[in-house]
Write a protein that holds these residues in place. Structure first.
Motif, PDB file in Angstrom:
ATOM      1  N   VAL A 135       0.817  -1.212   0.000  1.00  0.00           N
ATOM      2  CA  VAL A 135       0.000   0.000   0.000  1.00  0.00           C
ATOM      3  C   VAL A 135       0.861   1.276   0.000  1.00  0.00           C
ATOM      4  O   VAL A 135       0.374   2.366  -0.315  1.00  0.00           O
ATOM      5  CB  VAL A 135      -0.982  -0.012   1.205  1.00  0.00           C
ATOM      6  CG1 VAL A 135      -0.331   0.459   2.488  1.00  0.00           C
ATOM      7  CG2 VAL A 135      -2.236   0.799   0.901  1.00  0.00           C
ATOM      8  N   LYS A 136       2.155   1.116   0.301  1.00  0.00           N
ATOM      9  CA  LYS A 136       3.024   2.296   0.412  1.00  0.00           C
ATOM     10  C   LYS A 136       3.007   3.181  -0.840  1.00  0.00           C
ATOM     11  O   LYS A 136       2.783   4.385  -0.728  1.00  0.00           O
ATOM     12  CB  LYS A 136       4.464   1.865   0.708  1.00  0.00           C
ATOM     13  CG  LYS A 136       4.729   1.665   2.180  1.00  0.00           C
ATOM     14  CD  LYS A 136       6.199   1.400   2.401  1.00  0.00           C
ATOM     15  CE  LYS A 136       6.388   0.738   3.744  1.00  0.00           C
ATOM     16  NZ  LYS A 136       7.582  -0.075   3.794  1.00  0.00           N
ATOM     17  N   PRO A 137       3.212   2.624  -2.044  1.00  0.00           N
ATOM     18  CA  PRO A 137       3.197   3.503  -3.218  1.00  0.00           C
ATOM     19  C   PRO A 137       1.862   4.221  -3.400  1.00  0.00           C
ATOM     20  O   PRO A 137       1.829   5.383  -3.811  1.00  0.00           O
ATOM     21  CB  PRO A 137       3.442   2.540  -4.387  1.00  0.00           C
ATOM     22  CG  PRO A 137       4.053   1.331  -3.785  1.00  0.00           C
ATOM     23  CD  PRO A 137       3.542   1.244  -2.383  1.00  0.00           C
ATOM     24  N   LEU A 138       0.758   3.540  -3.043  1.00  0.00           N
ATOM     25  CA  LEU A 138      -0.565   4.156  -3.211  1.00  0.00           C
ATOM     26  C   LEU A 138      -0.781   5.315  -2.252  1.00  0.00           C
ATOM     27  O   LEU A 138      -1.359   6.336  -2.609  1.00  0.00           O
ATOM     28  CB  LEU A 138      -1.654   3.120  -2.982  1.00  0.00           C
ATOM     29  CG  LEU A 138      -2.303   2.586  -4.234  1.00  0.00           C
ATOM     30  CD1 LEU A 138      -3.375   1.593  -3.881  1.00  0.00           C
ATOM     31  CD2 LEU A 138      -2.898   3.696  -5.072  1.00  0.00           C
ATOM     32  N   ASN A 140       1.394   7.272  -1.178  1.00  0.00           N
ATOM     33  CA  ASN A 140       2.177   8.364  -1.715  1.00  0.00           C
ATOM     34  C   ASN A 140       1.436   9.043  -2.884  1.00  0.00           C
ATOM     35  O   ASN A 140       1.435  10.256  -3.029  1.00  0.00           O
ATOM     36  CB  ASN A 140       3.518   7.793  -2.206  1.00  0.00           C
ATOM     37  CG  ASN A 140       4.506   8.883  -2.503  1.00  0.00           C
ATOM     38  OD1 ASN A 140       4.539   9.869  -1.785  1.00  0.00           O
ATOM     39  ND2 ASN A 140       5.301   8.703  -3.531  1.00  0.00           N
ATOM     40  N   ILE A 141       0.739   8.206  -3.655  1.00  0.00           N
ATOM     41  CA  ILE A 141       0.041   8.707  -4.845  1.00  0.00           C
ATOM     42  C   ILE A 141      -1.260   9.428  -4.483  1.00  0.00           C
ATOM     43  O   ILE A 141      -1.667  10.379  -5.139  1.00  0.00           O
ATOM     44  CB  ILE A 141      -0.259   7.506  -5.786  1.00  0.00           C
ATOM     45  CG1 ILE A 141       1.012   7.121  -6.542  1.00  0.00           C
ATOM     46  CG2 ILE A 141      -1.368   7.815  -6.757  1.00  0.00           C
ATOM     47  CD1 ILE A 141       0.878   5.814  -7.308  1.00  0.00           C
ATOM     48  N   GLY A 142      -1.908   9.002  -3.394  1.00  0.00           N
ATOM     49  CA  GLY A 142      -3.243   9.513  -3.072  1.00  0.00           C
ATOM     50  C   GLY A 142      -3.267  10.860  -2.359  1.00  0.00           C
ATOM     51  O   GLY A 142      -4.227  11.169  -1.678  1.00  0.00           O
ATOM     52  N   THR A 143      -2.226  11.677  -2.500  1.00  0.00           N
ATOM     53  CA  THR A 143      -2.229  12.972  -1.813  1.00  0.00           C
ATOM     54  C   THR A 143      -3.159  13.953  -2.535  1.00  0.00           C
ATOM     55  O   THR A 143      -3.486  13.754  -3.711  1.00  0.00           O
ATOM     56  CB  THR A 143      -0.826  13.583  -1.783  1.00  0.00           C
ATOM     57  OG1 THR A 143      -0.409  13.749  -3.143  1.00  0.00           O
ATOM     58  CG2 THR A 143       0.162  12.691  -1.063  1.00  0.00           C
ATOM     59  N   VAL A 144      -3.541  15.036  -1.836  1.00  0.00           N
ATOM     60  CA  VAL A 144      -4.474  15.996  -2.433  1.00  0.00           C
ATOM     61  C   VAL A 144      -3.867  16.628  -3.691  1.00  0.00           C
ATOM     62  O   VAL A 144      -4.534  16.785  -4.721  1.00  0.00           O
ATOM     63  CB  VAL A 144      -4.838  17.088  -1.400  1.00  0.00           C
ATOM     64  CG1 VAL A 144      -5.726  18.152  -2.023  1.00  0.00           C
ATOM     65  CG2 VAL A 144      -5.537  16.448  -0.209  1.00  0.00           C
ATOM     66  N   THR A 145      -2.573  16.951  -3.650  1.00  0.00           N
ATOM     67  CA  THR A 145      -1.940  17.588  -4.820  1.00  0.00           C
ATOM     68  C   THR A 145      -2.016  16.667  -6.027  1.00  0.00           C
ATOM     69  O   THR A 145      -2.340  17.086  -7.139  1.00  0.00           O
ATOM     70  CB  THR A 145      -0.441  17.852  -4.516  1.00  0.00           C
ATOM     71  OG1 THR A 145      -0.305  18.149  -3.142  1.00  0.00           O
ATOM     72  CG2 THR A 145       0.128  18.929  -5.373  1.00  0.00           C
ATOM     73  N   LYS A 146      -1.754  15.372  -5.793  1.00  0.00           N
ATOM     74  CA  LYS A 146      -1.807  14.426  -6.919  1.00  0.00           C
ATOM     75  C   LYS A 146      -3.249  14.308  -7.406  1.00  0.00           C
ATOM     76  O   LYS A 146      -3.494  14.202  -8.597  1.00  0.00           O
ATOM     77  CB  LYS A 146      -1.272  13.057  -6.480  1.00  0.00           C
ATOM     78  CG  LYS A 146       0.191  13.091  -6.027  1.00  0.00           C
ATOM     79  CD  LYS A 146       1.083  12.412  -7.030  1.00  0.00           C
ATOM     80  CE  LYS A 146       2.570  12.729  -6.860  1.00  0.00           C
ATOM     81  NZ  LYS A 146       3.195  12.189  -5.678  1.00  0.00           N
ATOM     82  N   THR A 455     -18.514   4.406   5.438  1.00  0.00           N
ATOM     83  CA  THR A 455     -18.713   4.216   3.995  1.00  0.00           C
ATOM     84  C   THR A 455     -17.412   3.944   3.240  1.00  0.00           C
ATOM     85  O   THR A 455     -17.386   3.158   2.294  1.00  0.00           O
ATOM     86  CB  THR A 455     -19.419   5.458   3.423  1.00  0.00           C
ATOM     87  OG1 THR A 455     -20.603   5.656   4.184  1.00  0.00           O
ATOM     88  CG2 THR A 455     -19.777   5.287   1.964  1.00  0.00           C
ATOM     89  N   PHE A 456     -16.311   4.597   3.612  1.00  0.00           N
ATOM     90  CA  PHE A 456     -15.030   4.365   2.928  1.00  0.00           C
ATOM     91  C   PHE A 456     -14.148   3.391   3.711  1.00  0.00           C
ATOM     92  O   PHE A 456     -12.957   3.276   3.431  1.00  0.00           O
ATOM     93  CB  PHE A 456     -14.276   5.694   2.746  1.00  0.00           C
ATOM     94  CG  PHE A 456     -14.844   6.565   1.652  1.00  0.00           C
ATOM     95  CD1 PHE A 456     -14.532   6.327   0.315  1.00  0.00           C
ATOM     96  CD2 PHE A 456     -15.691   7.627   1.939  1.00  0.00           C
ATOM     97  CE1 PHE A 456     -15.051   7.119  -0.695  1.00  0.00           C
ATOM     98  CE2 PHE A 456     -16.216   8.426   0.934  1.00  0.00           C
ATOM     99  CZ  PHE A 456     -15.899   8.181  -0.382  1.00  0.00           C
ATOM    100  N   THR A 464      -8.271   3.656  -0.595  1.00  0.00           N
ATOM    101  CA  THR A 464      -7.151   4.486  -1.048  1.00  0.00           C
ATOM    102  C   THR A 464      -7.608   5.481  -2.130  1.00  0.00           C
ATOM    103  O   THR A 464      -6.837   6.367  -2.496  1.00  0.00           O
ATOM    104  CB  THR A 464      -6.029   3.608  -1.623  1.00  0.00           C
ATOM    105  OG1 THR A 464      -6.622   2.671  -2.518  1.00  0.00           O
ATOM    106  CG2 THR A 464      -5.283   2.867  -0.529  1.00  0.00           C
ATOM    107  N   GLY A 465      -8.836   5.315  -2.640  1.00  0.00           N
ATOM    108  CA  GLY A 465      -9.308   6.211  -3.697  1.00  0.00           C
ATOM    109  C   GLY A 465     -10.260   7.275  -3.180  1.00  0.00           C
ATOM    110  O   GLY A 465     -10.940   7.947  -3.961  1.00  0.00           O
TER     111      GLY A 465
END
Ligand code: HEM
Length: 514
Positions: A135-138, A140-146, A455-456, A464-465
């Motif tokens: 889950v580590k790469p995700l 990192n990817i799921g930040t608000v800026t991304k 819910t999430f 993660t989404g």
């Protein structure tokens, strides 16, 4: 009856008798001696998981469970080794981030068998150590800026959606809105994942039957969730292989591998590095930061695929629930439109994420839709750890290995957290300041409700989404409410709970407002 060839006379009858005695003894033990015998629940649920299968079969297991909790209290025995909980405060225990309870064997039926090898993914794995690593790469990817970098792709999808709605409005046809919102969600996530639309909106259809195949897979999953033993006799049984045909989504997997190869070729030919406009590029980029995790194309495809399957139905159903309830309540629709007008958000459509996410009433409407109609309609099961668990308020001690779960349809209706307004009704005002409530008190109450809404999911296995989904919800609801009126063509919609609670019969005629 003659004995089967090869079996001594009478052996079959004796085996059948032995199996019956074993089954009956296990039921009697389960009923009388089980350490869970003090937890109330339906009689048949105490002796066999078949009770849950029957409840699931009706297509409205979530409504049955709400009723069971109102009758029996905050803990209900749902199976010989399974308890359902309703107290939203216990989310912090069962799904805690600090000492996570692992996912139960119900998730294993979501594993696929490819060439005889059982393959897990981020959503269904019960191996906590593997999950922590993957889950580590995700994260990192799921930040608000991304997430904000995805906004142009969401806008592009909303524009295609609106052009189709404009066309249907001018033709005066009946629009099955829940289908169009599902196609929107699938197309949008496909674009965010692979960089192009699959074409659900453009063609107004389920391209390649992907959604139909996903639905078939969900029926199987939903059935086995209630009785995981079935999966071992069916999909995970080598003897069944000749009857099963190719693994599900084979063509879509092949397409995903081709998309990954094509993108790598493109970067090589153009001398570019992966950017951040879609998940495919983000995962290719993650190979540098996490070389030991994102180690080959199989891993990249696994990430991309789970995203698509875990995120599309969820988002489509949530959109349908929010839009349905808003348009069914003229008072709420009017109030929302006023907010959009006063804040001048409907000057630019598609509405921007930055504008829409700061509107308290839109935020209230979105959260209320997610609360009252969460897409997942069965409990998210976890296993009580080795130390066992003493239930609060004088409840029984629950031994290690017991399956415990909460269904968001139940815990999102917990009056202590979400009342005092009627928890069965769509009332966005519960998320707004009350008469005489200080700003500080309101923000505290709001934060508490948001953190206890299941819910999430929650804790280490939270969705993660979520930030991508929330962006889609704010923008689509803001845009539709600003642009269209709807006239309902049916008195009420219907629901079918297979794992996701799919709506149907959201048939409307639409009119452009300007
Ligand atoms: C309104 C929309 C959505 C809802 C309500 C939702 C809900 C959930 C829930 C409840 C879980 C946890 C299930 C469990 O504990 O068993 C989950 C997991 C997950 N979701 Fe979502 N989801 C949504 C949208 C999305 C989107 C858009 C994506 C992809 C961009 C996504 C990707 C995932 C993934 C990969 C997991 C597994 C996470 C893990 O175990 O680490 N979801 N989702």
């Amino acid at each position: 009856m003659d004995a089967l060839p090869g079996l001594p006379d009478g052996l079959l009858a004796r085996l059948a008798l032995l199996a019956t005695v074993a089954l009956v003894s296990s039921c009697v033990w389960s009923y009388l001696r089980s350490p869970l015998r003090h937890v109330p629940g339906p009689f048949f649920a105490r002796i066999s998981d078949l009770w849950r299968v029957g409840s699931w079969w009706t297509g409205h297991a979530q409504l049955t469970l709400i009723q069971l909790h109102r009758r029996f209290g905050s803990a209900v025995r749902l199976g010989p080794n399974m308890i359902s909980l309703s107290d939203s405060n216990l989310i912090n225990v069962v799904y805690s981030s600090k000492t996570p309870w692992i996912k139960s064997d119900m998730y294993a039926s979501n594993d696929v068998v490819v060439d005889g090898v059982v393959t897990s993914n981020l959503f269904n794995t019960t191996d906590q150590a593997w999950h922590t690593k993957m889950v580590k790469p995700l994260r990192n990817i799921g930040t608000v800026t991304k997430t904000l970098a995805f906004e142009p792709a969401v806008d592009e999808t909303i524009e295609i959606f609106c052009s189709k709605l404009d066309q249907m409005a001018s033709e005066g046809v009946v629009v099955p809105m829940e289908k169009w919102l599902l196609w929107f969600a699938y197309d949008c996530l496909h674009k965010l994942t692979f960089g192009y639309h699959r074409g659900y909106l453009e063609t107004g259809s389920d391209v390649g039957n992907f959604i139909k195949d996903a639905y078939g897979g969900l029926i199987y999953f939903g059935l086995c969730v209630n009785m995981p033993l079935l999966d071992r006799f069916l999909m995970k049984n080598p003897l069944m292989k000749p009857f099963l045909g190719p693994p599900p989504f084979l063509w879509a997997f092949q397409q995903a591998y081709a998309d990954v190869a094509e993108r790598k070729r493109k970067h090589e030919a153009e001398g570019t590095s992966p950017g951040s406009s879609d998940f495919l590029d983000l995962f290719l980029g993650a190979r540098d930061s996490f070389p030991d995790i994102v180690s080959n194309d199989d891993v990249v495809v696994n990430y991309l695929f789970v995203n698509l399957v875990a995120g599309s139905d969820n988002t489509g159903i949530s959109l349908a629930a929010i839009v349905y309830h808003v348009y069914r309540n003229p008072r709420i629709l009017e109030k929302l439109r006023n907010e959009l007008e006063v804040e001048k958000v409907n000057g630019t459509l598609p509405a921007s994420y930055r504008d829409t996410s700061r509107l308290p009433y839109l935020d209230a409407v979105v959260h209320e839709g997610l609360r009252i109609h969460p897409p997942i309609g069965l409990p998210l099961e976890r296993v009580v750890p080795a130390s066992g668990w003493q239930m609060p308020d004088g409840g029984p001690f629950i031994p290690a290995g017991t399956k415990v779960g909460m269904n968001s349809w139940v815990s999102n209706r917990d009056e202590k957290t979400f009342g005092p307004e009627d928890v069965d009704e769509f009332v966005p005002e519960r998320w707004m300041p009350r008469n005489g409530e200080s700003d500080e008190a309101w923000k505290g109450r709001l934060g508490r409700m948001k953190s206890l809404m299941l819910t999430f999911g929650f804790g280490t296995r939270i969705c993660t989404g979520k930030s991508v989904a929330m962006m889609e919800l704010y923008k689509v609801v803001g845009t539709l409410v600003g642009k269209y009126d709807m006239t309902f063509m049916t008195p009420e919609w219907k629901m079918e709970n297979i794992w996701f609670v799919f709506p149907s019969g959201f048939d409307v005629k639409i009119q452009q407002r300007r």
